[in-house]
Design an enzyme around this catalytic site. Structure first.
Site, short mmCIF file in Angstrom:
data_model
loop_
_atom_site.label_atom_id
_atom_site.label_comp_id
_atom_site.label_asym_id
_atom_site.label_seq_id
_atom_site.Cartn_x
_atom_site.Cartn_y
_atom_site.Cartn_z
N HIS A 140 66.19 -24.30 -94.33
CA HIS A 140 66.41 -24.99 -93.06
C HIS A 140 67.59 -25.95 -93.25
O HIS A 140 67.81 -26.45 -94.36
CB HIS A 140 65.13 -25.77 -92.72
CG HIS A 140 65.11 -26.40 -91.37
ND1 HIS A 140 65.70 -27.62 -91.10
CD2 HIS A 140 64.54 -26.00 -90.21
CE1 HIS A 140 65.50 -27.94 -89.84
NE2 HIS A 140 64.81 -26.98 -89.27
N ASP A 217 60.30 -27.84 -100.01
CA ASP A 217 60.17 -28.15 -98.59
C ASP A 217 58.93 -27.40 -98.09
O ASP A 217 58.95 -26.19 -97.90
CB ASP A 217 61.44 -27.68 -97.88
CG ASP A 217 61.34 -27.80 -96.36
OD1 ASP A 217 60.25 -28.14 -95.85
OD2 ASP A 217 62.36 -27.54 -95.69
N GLN A 220 56.54 -25.40 -93.71
CA GLN A 220 55.89 -24.20 -93.19
C GLN A 220 54.80 -23.70 -94.14
O GLN A 220 54.26 -22.61 -93.95
CB GLN A 220 56.94 -23.08 -92.96
CG GLN A 220 58.08 -23.46 -92.05
CD GLN A 220 57.64 -23.63 -90.59
OE1 GLN A 220 56.56 -23.21 -90.18
NE2 GLN A 220 58.50 -24.26 -89.79
N LYS A 243 53.98 -30.25 -87.49
CA LYS A 243 53.72 -28.81 -87.66
C LYS A 243 52.32 -28.58 -88.22
O LYS A 243 51.86 -27.46 -88.35
CB LYS A 243 54.75 -28.20 -88.60
CG LYS A 243 56.19 -28.28 -88.07
CD LYS A 243 57.16 -27.73 -89.09
CE LYS A 243 58.57 -28.25 -88.89
NZ LYS A 243 59.29 -27.61 -87.80
N CYS A 381 67.62 -23.34 -86.90
CA CYS A 381 68.20 -24.31 -87.85
C CYS A 381 68.31 -23.71 -89.24
O CYS A 381 68.08 -24.39 -90.24
CB CYS A 381 67.41 -25.61 -87.88
SG CYS A 381 67.37 -26.46 -86.32
#
Ligand code: 7TS
Length: 423
Positions: A140, A217, A220, A243, A381
């Protein structure tokens, strides 16, 4: 069957959702009763931001209605109550990701701020010209641009770990990029654009063998499977609350306590100092060192409740449910002529990017919206990975804990209608 994100090999899912009380779960989310254009809302944009259960909404209202105050500074009842709830939320996050200490959980505005914080503090202090940071081709923008800013400032080199056409992370090619110059590997745990689960256990092992640190990261990843930062043996882990069925404006930077205490502050201000004179200021230790100013109080408390909520269902159960939906949706969408799924990695979270021959993704998004279906269209993104596939944009359905097979059918029908319209 669960999706274990600490391991490179992840089960392809289980179709049985019998132990999973989907109706009860859906009833927790008020927005799912919403109709749009006279049709039931089918919300398949969870990768961008997930909806909020009643428990989170009520907890945040409760803060404002009953005990709201600034934290860490009042002797009065409301401030003590707010402080206790705020710090209890930190402890919930600690347990959620199995951090060794509550001091390792720093509240930020979100994953973007968490990564910028690491780049600006750990990066500026520990990196010099010629040092290398490895990213992957499917990051991202928030895990690309902060490192580019640092590159332009101090002259570090960025290396990009490649993927194959299926969107699989290429471990051998990654290993070949590692050298004595590698100081940090900053990669996504799960790709937001492709759904790929990166074999992070191997990435971490190989990076550590070269003496490099690893930042993951986890935006997700945390909504979809159990994440255990100690089992992963990772150095930094970041994610956003919104999220994970929590509020916006709150996220987490987790880091090893020794690393964090050796890092300079990010921003200066109140709540992060031990003492201030005009000559000299001394700073508190982590986490307060990195939390200058009044934090997002109700949002942190809301995130704590979101963590309780998903933990109450069980990430293993959520994972099994979503893997079943992923499998069903993959089959259903693959059967649509002219539709191509972009990102077919061996291990995926419940995210499906796709294109349809001859129809612009924005037209897909606009058309299915009229059937009540919310999908994301655009570059997500993640422009470098779009460029890799030679597309400017895709349509993306990202499934959450409340999505159903019936909703997949609604999407598939809407896509067939879109095709007919544009034929
Ligand atoms: N990293 C990943 C993997 C993401 O998916 C996102 C947001 C971010 C970082 C940034 O998170 P933020 O909360 O700080 O903005 N991803 C998406 C998406 O896929 N569609 O909209 C936002």
């Amino acid at each position: 069957m669960s999706m274990d994100l600490s391991q490179p090999v992840i089960s392809s899912g289980d179709n049985s959702t019998s132990a999973y009380d989907l109706e009860r779960i859906r009833a927790d989310f008020p927005i799912l009763k919403q109709e749009v254009y006279g049709k039931p809302l089918v919300y398949l944009d969870n990768g961008a931001s997930a909806q909020k259960p009643r428990q989170v909404i009520d907890a945040m209202s409760d803060v404002f209605e009953n005990y709201y105050s600034n934290v860490h500074r009042g002797v009065h009842w409301t401030s003590q109550r707010s402080t206790e709830a705020f710090e209890a939320a930190r402890e919930k996050v600690q347990v959620f990701i199995n951090a060794a200490s509550v001091n390792e959980v720093i509240f930020t505005r979100g994953a973007t701020e968490s990564i910028n914080l690491v780049a600006a503090t750990w990066g500026r202090k520990n990196l010099k010209a010629g040092d290398e940071v490895i990213l992957s081709h499917m990051e991202h923008h928030s895990n690309i641009v902060p490192w580019q800013l640092l590159r332009d400032e101090i002259g570090i080199e960025l290396k990009i770990a490649p993927i194959d056409k299926g969107g699989n992370f290429l471990l051998d090619a990654f290993e070949a990029l590692l050298s004595d110059k590698t100081k940090l590997v900053a990669v996504t745990h799960v790709s937001n654009a492709l759904g790929t689960v990166v074999p992070v256990a191997d990435v971490i092992r190989l990076a550590h063998e070269k003496g490099a640190l690893v930042l993951l990261d986890g935006c997700q990843a945390v909504p979809h499977a159990v994440v255990d930062v100690q089992a992963l043996d990772v150095d930094f882990y970041v994610f956003s609350g919104h999220k994970l069925y929590g509020p916006t404006g709150i996220g987490v930077l987790w880091g090893r306590e020794d690393l964090l205490n050796a890092m300079p502050p990010y921003q200066g201000g109140g709540d992060m100092i031990s003492s201030v004179t005009f000559e000299k200021t001394t700073f508190m230790k982590t986490p307060h060192r990195f939390e200058a100013g009044t934090p997002a109080i109700a949002e942190a408390i809301g995130l704590g409740v979101a963590v309780d909520y998903v933990s109450g269902i069980g990430l293993e159960n959520i994972s099994a449910h979503e893997q079943g939906i992923l499998q069903y949706a993959t089959e259903k969408l693959s059967a649509i002529k002219g539709l191509t799924i972009i990102g077919t990695a061996k291990e995926k979270a419940s995210i499906i990017s796709f294109s349809v021959d001859g129809i612009h993704p924005h037209d897909i998004g606009t058309f299915v919206d009229r059937a009540g279906v919310a999908v994301r269209v655009g570059h997500h993104c993640a422009q470098p990975v779009m460029e890799f596939y030679g597309v400017a944009a895709t349509a993306r359905a990202s499934f959450g804990l409340y999505n159903t097979r019936d909703e997949v059918d609604v999407l598939a029908d809407a896509l067939e209608q879109t095709k007919e319209f544009f034929a």
